[in-house]
Design an enzyme around this catalytic site. Structure first.
Site, mmCIF file in Angstrom:
data_model
loop_
_atom_site.group_PDB
_atom_site.id
_atom_site.type_symbol
_atom_site.label_atom_id
_atom_site.label_comp_id
_atom_site.label_asym_id
_atom_site.label_seq_id
_atom_site.Cartn_x
_atom_site.Cartn_y
_atom_site.Cartn_z
ATOM 1 C CB ALA A 114 -92.403 -52.495 -95.678
ATOM 2 C CB ALA A 115 -94.891 -54.043 -100.851
ATOM 3 C CB ALA A 116 -96.990 -48.908 -100.713
ATOM 4 N N PRO A 117 -94.573 -47.927 -102.720
ATOM 5 C CG PRO A 117 -93.838 -46.343 -104.277
ATOM 6 C CD PRO A 117 -93.573 -46.855 -102.889
ATOM 7 C CG ASP A 183 -87.387 -51.027 -99.089
ATOM 8 O OD1 ASP A 183 -86.254 -50.701 -98.686
ATOM 9 O OD2 ASP A 183 -88.049 -50.334 -99.887
ATOM 10 C CB CYS A 236 -83.696 -45.019 -98.677
ATOM 11 S SG CYS A 236 -85.102 -44.249 -97.889
HETATM 12 N N1 SAM Z 1 -90.470 -51.225 -100.825
HETATM 13 C C1 SAM Z 1 -91.139 -50.039 -101.304
HETATM 14 C C2 SAM Z 1 -90.743 -49.805 -102.729
HETATM 15 O O1 SAM Z 1 -89.699 -50.303 -103.176
HETATM 16 O O2 SAM Z 1 -91.504 -49.148 -103.465
HETATM 17 C C3 SAM Z 1 -90.857 -48.862 -100.393
HETATM 18 C C4 SAM Z 1 -91.241 -49.143 -98.982
HETATM 19 S S1 SAM Z 1 -91.062 -47.786 -97.879
HETATM 20 C C5 SAM Z 1 -89.363 -47.688 -97.675
HETATM 21 C C6 SAM Z 1 -91.589 -48.497 -96.363
HETATM 22 C C7 SAM Z 1 -93.067 -48.823 -96.283
HETATM 23 O O3 SAM Z 1 -93.319 -49.346 -94.975
HETATM 24 C C8 SAM Z 1 -93.995 -47.658 -96.459
HETATM 25 O O4 SAM Z 1 -94.870 -47.895 -97.534
HETATM 26 C C9 SAM Z 1 -94.776 -47.573 -95.145
HETATM 27 O O5 SAM Z 1 -96.126 -47.244 -95.310
HETATM 28 C C10 SAM Z 1 -94.627 -48.969 -94.597
HETATM 29 N N2 SAM Z 1 -94.755 -49.019 -93.099
HETATM 30 C C11 SAM Z 1 -94.839 -48.013 -92.233
HETATM 31 N N3 SAM Z 1 -94.979 -48.474 -90.976
HETATM 32 C C12 SAM Z 1 -94.986 -49.817 -91.063
HETATM 33 C C13 SAM Z 1 -95.113 -50.862 -90.106
HETATM 34 N N4 SAM Z 1 -95.243 -50.610 -88.819
HETATM 35 N N5 SAM Z 1 -95.087 -52.111 -90.570
HETATM 36 C C14 SAM Z 1 -94.956 -52.383 -91.896
HETATM 37 N N6 SAM Z 1 -94.813 -51.433 -92.820
HETATM 38 C C15 SAM Z 1 -94.841 -50.172 -92.424
#
Ligand code: SAM
Length: 458
Positions: A114-117, A183, A236
């Site tokens: 779950a990588a963005a941004p 994450d 977080c």
């Molecule tokens: N790891 C990132 C960073 O360090 O920049 C932050 C990640 S953020 C906490 C969680 C991410 O999970 C979001 O970008 C979101 O779009 C994504 N997300 C949302 N629903 C999800 C799902 N069902 N499966 C996987 N990822 C998901």
């Protein structure tokens, strides 16, 4: 402000923190800590460039991350051309802890699910080095684009960006990764100070929904972890349901998992917004290749097929260009060229050559490796990503302007510049204080601007 915090949230934290509730709530009124992480491939600690950055931004070390620093807010490093050159990534300091605790080794194969941004992905990609392989996934299309841009800016040649739901990825990559970062999307209680929307969206029901989704994603993540591999789960948020209780539920369901450690960074105890990290290992050793990797739909990935005639020709043209532009031959990590229409990429395969293009079939990939060039009518136009992925010393020639010069500001606005009189015609990277920012093409005494339109300053 504590007064605008949801009442249920205050009640929840009171039950959890007891006497520490007051200092915890008071931390919401304190000053935010601002952090950046240096890209170690571009800035070596103690180098003159590092000294310059430290002085400009008032850098102070983040105790839990060797490449992380606090900066003074008023110095605005995000506005400096060095940000566009990928020398650093702005990242909330406590968020730097997860990748450090996962601690991938050089050359490992890693998934960021779950990588963005891209905070953790850009950190992990630097940690595993050029022989490592990072698959960086984001489910939401728009966020996956931002992720790809950040990976590109930081010059990561060892990273493939995909945009997939976790279950589809799990089908494609059973027991594939040495290390996985999860994450997870969470209720964001650590974002309340900087993000009003996170506060408004929060409710006990939202916490429950997040925990259920986290468990689902966790299961898919575990299907992709090699035996003996390690996963870091981080959020977080502060409640136990999405943290300790979630980890306990996973441990109950998977007896082969052991908990190596958990870490809580609290905003009233450290300079940061707070984070939870758990590190778990899947016991056992890989004894044989998972079935789907041996004979899955994607075919056997560790046997490279011959390049198609078009790819071979595009690759030949690119190598001709590379001879004229670069001083060294061995610039790319282990991998293979990949052609999509006119776009030539370098798909990193990892040190054991396990990642092959067949593994991407049917998956959305906004960045199937390092974008090398566009090849049009036998002409090679080098990609922006290539300028950012190569060290300055690798280029045969560069044009450099002081970071604060009007010429550099004009380049970043997309304007044509006069070329130095001794510069031969052809492609050349434009640098800020010797740090590559993007390409220009020298012709008839001018530097034609090829800085990407979407990145230009107004
Ligand atoms: N790891 C990132 C960073 O360090 O920049 C932050 C990640 S953020 C906490 C969680 C991410 O999970 C979001 O970008 C979101 O779009 C994504 N997300 C949302 N629903 C999800 C799902 N069902 N499966 C996987 N990822 C998901």
């Amino acid at each position: 402000m504590p007064h605008s915090l949801p009442e249920d949230f205050i009640r929840q934290m009171s039950g959890q923190l007891g006497d520490e509730l007051e200092p915890f709530l008071a931390s919401y009124e304190g000053l935010r800590a601002y952090g950046l992480r240096l890209q170690p491939q571009k800035v070596q600690p103690g180098s003159p460039l590092w000294e310059q950055l430290a002085a400009m931004f008032g850098l102070e070390p983040v105790p839990w991350c060797p490449t992380g620093y606090y900066y003074r807010e008023e110095t605005r490093p995000g506005k400096h051309p060095f940000h566009a050159a990928g020398l650093y990534y702005l990242q909330e300091p406590s968020a730097m802890s997860s990748a450090e605790l996962l601690a991938p080794a050089k050359g490992e194969t890693v998934l960021d699910l779950a990588a963005a941004p891209g905070g953790k992905s850009t950190q992990l990609s630097a940690m595993i080095g050029p022989d490592g392989l990072l698959v960086s996934n984001e489910i939401h299309p728009a966020r996956a684009q931002i992720l790809a841009e950040n990976i590109e800016r930081m010059g990561a040649a060892n990273t493939i960006v995909v945009q997939s739901p976790p279950d589809r990825l799990a089908e494609r990559f059973p027991r594939f990764f040495d290390k996985i970062m999860l994450d997870a999307p969470c209720s964001g209680e650590g974002m309340f100070r900087k993000d009003k929307a996170a506060r408004e969206e929060w409710s006990p029901a939202h916490v429950e929904m997040c925990a259920a989704r986290q468990l689902d994603i966790f299961r898919h993540a575990l299907a992709m972890l090699k035996k003996g591999g390690t996963i870091a789960y981080s959020t977080c948020t502060f409640n136990r349901k999405e943290n300790e209780e979630l980890v306990s539920a996973v441990l109950r369901e998977y007896p082969a998992l052991t908990l190596l450690r958990t870490e809580r960074l609290w905003p009233h105890k450290v300079r940061g917004e707070g984070h939870f990290v758990a590190v778990l290992r899947l016991v056992g050793e890989e004894t044989e290749e998972p079935q789907s990797r041996k004979s899955g739909k994607a075919g056997r990935p560790d046997k490279p097929g011959p390049l198609s005639a078009q790819t071979a020709e595009a690759w030949r043209l690119f190598r001709e260009f590379a001879e004229t532009a670069f001083t060294r031959k061995e610039l790319l990590p282990p991998g293979e060229p990949l052609l999509f229409g006119e776009q030539l990429y370098w798909l990193p395969s990892g040190r054991e050559g396990r990642f092959r293009s067949a593994l991407l079939a049917g998956l959305k990939s906004p960045r199937p490796g390092l974008h090398l060039a566009s090849i049009r009518k036998k002409r090679v136009e080098p990609a922006h990503a290539l300028a950012l992925a190569m060290p300055t010393a690798a280029f045969r020639r560069t044009v450099s302007f002081p970071a604060s010069s009007p010429e550099l500001a004009a380049y970043l606005r997309g304007e044509v510049l006069p070329a130095p009189s001794d510069l031969p015609d052809g492609w050349v990277p434009v640098c800020a204080d010797c740090q590559p920012l993007g390409w220009a093409k020298c012709a008839a005494g001018q530097l034609k601007n090829h800085y990407p339109k979407g990145l230009r300053s107004r």
